[in-house]
Design a protein around this motif. Structure first.
Motif, PDB file in Angstrom:
ATOM      1  N   GLU A 107     -28.755  51.640 -43.185  1.00  0.00           N
ATOM      2  CA  GLU A 107     -28.060  52.905 -43.336  1.00  0.00           C
ATOM      3  C   GLU A 107     -28.060  53.320 -44.796  1.00  0.00           C
ATOM      4  O   GLU A 107     -28.287  52.502 -45.684  1.00  0.00           O
ATOM      5  CB  GLU A 107     -26.626  52.812 -42.811  1.00  0.00           C
ATOM      6  N   ASN A 108     -27.827  54.592 -45.038  1.00  0.00           N
ATOM      7  CA  ASN A 108     -27.746  55.123 -46.395  1.00  0.00           C
ATOM      8  C   ASN A 108     -26.516  56.010 -46.521  1.00  0.00           C
ATOM      9  O   ASN A 108     -26.247  56.830 -45.634  1.00  0.00           O
ATOM     10  CB  ASN A 108     -28.986  55.943 -46.753  1.00  0.00           C
ATOM     11  N   THR A 109     -25.809  55.857 -47.621  1.00  0.00           N
ATOM     12  CA  THR A 109     -24.725  56.776 -47.968  1.00  0.00           C
ATOM     13  C   THR A 109     -25.269  57.734 -49.019  1.00  0.00           C
ATOM     14  O   THR A 109     -25.854  57.300 -50.015  1.00  0.00           O
ATOM     15  CB  THR A 109     -23.507  56.023 -48.525  1.00  0.00           C
ATOM     16  N   ASP A 156     -23.363  65.653 -49.482  1.00  0.00           N
ATOM     17  CA  ASP A 156     -23.311  65.834 -48.039  1.00  0.00           C
ATOM     18  C   ASP A 156     -24.539  66.589 -47.543  1.00  0.00           C
ATOM     19  O   ASP A 156     -24.999  67.557 -48.166  1.00  0.00           O
ATOM     20  CB  ASP A 156     -22.053  66.617 -47.646  1.00  0.00           C
ATOM     21  N   LYS A 173     -21.690  59.407 -40.238  1.00  0.00           N
ATOM     22  CA  LYS A 173     -20.370  59.477 -40.861  1.00  0.00           C
ATOM     23  C   LYS A 173     -20.246  60.815 -41.590  1.00  0.00           C
ATOM     24  O   LYS A 173     -21.147  61.207 -42.344  1.00  0.00           O
ATOM     25  CB  LYS A 173     -20.161  58.323 -41.837  1.00  0.00           C
ATOM     26  N   PHE A 191     -14.996  61.170 -43.549  1.00  0.00           N
ATOM     27  CA  PHE A 191     -15.100  59.741 -43.261  1.00  0.00           C
ATOM     28  C   PHE A 191     -14.874  59.394 -41.790  1.00  0.00           C
ATOM     29  O   PHE A 191     -14.821  58.215 -41.438  1.00  0.00           O
ATOM     30  CB  PHE A 191     -14.172  58.911 -44.162  1.00  0.00           C
ATOM     31  N   GLN A 220     -16.452  59.137 -38.048  1.00  0.00           N
ATOM     32  CA  GLN A 220     -17.825  58.803 -37.688  1.00  0.00           C
ATOM     33  C   GLN A 220     -18.006  58.755 -36.178  1.00  0.00           C
ATOM     34  O   GLN A 220     -17.043  58.581 -35.421  1.00  0.00           O
ATOM     35  CB  GLN A 220     -18.255  57.479 -38.308  1.00  0.00           C
ATOM     36  N   ARG A 263     -22.234  62.393 -44.711  1.00  0.00           N
ATOM     37  CA  ARG A 263     -22.333  61.586 -45.928  1.00  0.00           C
ATOM     38  C   ARG A 263     -23.068  60.260 -45.699  1.00  0.00           C
ATOM     39  O   ARG A 263     -23.454  59.590 -46.654  1.00  0.00           O
ATOM     40  CB  ARG A 263     -20.945  61.302 -46.504  1.00  0.00           C
ATOM     41  N   LEU A 264     -23.250  59.862 -44.437  1.00  0.00           N
ATOM     42  CA  LEU A 264     -23.952  58.606 -44.159  1.00  0.00           C
ATOM     43  C   LEU A 264     -24.690  58.714 -42.831  1.00  0.00           C
ATOM     44  O   LEU A 264     -24.181  59.288 -41.873  1.00  0.00           O
ATOM     45  CB  LEU A 264     -22.959  57.449 -44.112  1.00  0.00           C
TER      46      LEU A 264
END
Length: 362
Positions: free
Chosen positions: A248-250, A254, A291, A295, A297, A335-336
């Motif tokens: 995964e990537n944050t 956004d 997500k 925050f 998800q 955001r993720l």
């Protein structure tokens, strides 16, 4: 007799970008971004020269270009990264069989007993780094300690091309002075929550009792209570039986448009495929994790009848799950993003190997 383990965490420095610079001398010393282009796409990895300008992985490449107009974009070559990773693991295997890979570019090694008969874990780490440099031309950072948790934090302490020893006598001071956001397992949101409670360092965290931490942070509170005291008894496990593999990537900013989300998912899917191929495990269920900026998800999953073995399969199912989401029901801004493959067909019952623990010099 003491039974403390001697653990090394090796973490390659800016791995993807460093491989590109090593293979193409014209890129050495230049800011390099792996993935994306000036107009579109997402940065999969950035060289340290690019990081000085604020370029980070998972950043929209157009923003990376805005921050660093001299940046050089190169296409990812995951087969090459895997090839170099295999060479690095060949080095590890000359020192110990107790190797727990975390990704292509990092791993834990238990050198309590080692094939070289070396007494000093610090000298082993130095020797491993020298061997990696000689074999691949790349630099690695190393953390050395009595457990996995501290070793991982230590490897990030003097990056790039650094080595940090946190021996038993230094553990308390090291953890107490550490900024809370540097604790592995404490993410951005949790760090902000802790700071709002007056927890800025390990010393602050250590003042809280376990029950109060659990009240504020759920079951993770018990974990935080133990790690700030340097308690981590997990062995280095070279034969972990995994029920899922993912990545995964944050994102620093956004994502709003689905097309940008798709671009961001491509390098994630490639990472997942690399991990599946390396583990020789292929699943029949794919899960997409999203997500949002607040925050919250959601996850969306799909199972298929045949094992997912190719990038095309991965990305087709992932994009299908993404397109099924009714975006009107959720906050604007992602955001993720993450992809996980599970439902493995094999029955891996291999015995977990544990190293016999002896006392050796650091």
């Amino acid at each position: 007799m003491s039974t403390q383990r001697k653990i090394i965490h090796i973490d390659m420095d800016a791995f993807y970008a460093s491989v590109e610079q090593a293979d193409n001398p014209e890129l050495k010393g230049k800011p390099v971004a792996v993935g994306g282009s000036k107009e579109r796409g997402v940065v999969a990895a950035a060289s340290y020269e690019a990081r000085k300008f604020g370029v980070r992985s998972a950043m929209p490449s157009s923003l990376a270009y805005h921050k660093c107009p001299n940046i050089v974009f190169v296409k990812p070559r995951f087969d090459r990264y895997k090839e170099i990773s295999n060479q690095i693991h060949e080095v590890f295997q000359t020192y110990t069989d107790l190797i727990e890979p975390l990704s292509l570019d990092e791993a834990y090694l238990d050198v309590t007993q080692n094939k070289k008969g070396m007494e000093s874990a610090t000298m082993i780490a130095k020797s491993i780094r020298n061997d990696i440099k000689a074999k691949t031309g790349l630099t690695a950072s190393a953390g050395i300690s009595t457990n996995k948790f501290i070793a991982k934090i230590a490897s990030d302490y003097n990056k790039p091309d650094g080595i940090t020893l946190v021996g038993p006598e230094k553990t308390t001071v090291f953890l107490e002075q550490l900024p809370i956001e540097k604790f592995f397992g404490v993410g951005k949101v949790t760090a902000e929550k802790m700071k709002a409670l007056g927890i800025n360092t390990g010393a602050d965290l250590k003042k809280w009792d376990k029950e109060t931490l659990i009240t504020h942070f759920g079951k993770s509170g018990g974990f935080y209570y133990e790690i700030v005291r340097g308690n981590d008894n997990r062995p280095v496990n070279p034969n972990r039986i995994r029920k899922s593999l993912g990545a995964e990537n944050t994102f620093d900013y956004d994502l709003i448009e689905v097309v940008d989300m798709k671009l961001a998912l491509e390098p994630i899917a490639k990472t997942v495929l690399t991990r599946l191929e390396k583990s020789k495990k292929f699943g029949k269920t794919l899960t997409l994790k999203v997500k949002f900026k607040d925050f919250s998800q959601i996850t969306r999953s799909q199972s298929v009848t045949e094992e997912i073995r190719t990038f095309d399969q991965l990305i087709e199912i992932t994009f299908g799950l993404l397109e099924q989401i009714d975006w009107n029901l959720f906050p604007s801004g992602v955001r993720l993003l993450g992809i996980t493959c599970s439902n493995f067909g094999d029955k891996d019952l291999s015995v977990i190997k544990k190293g016999h623990q002896l006392t050796i010099n650091f």
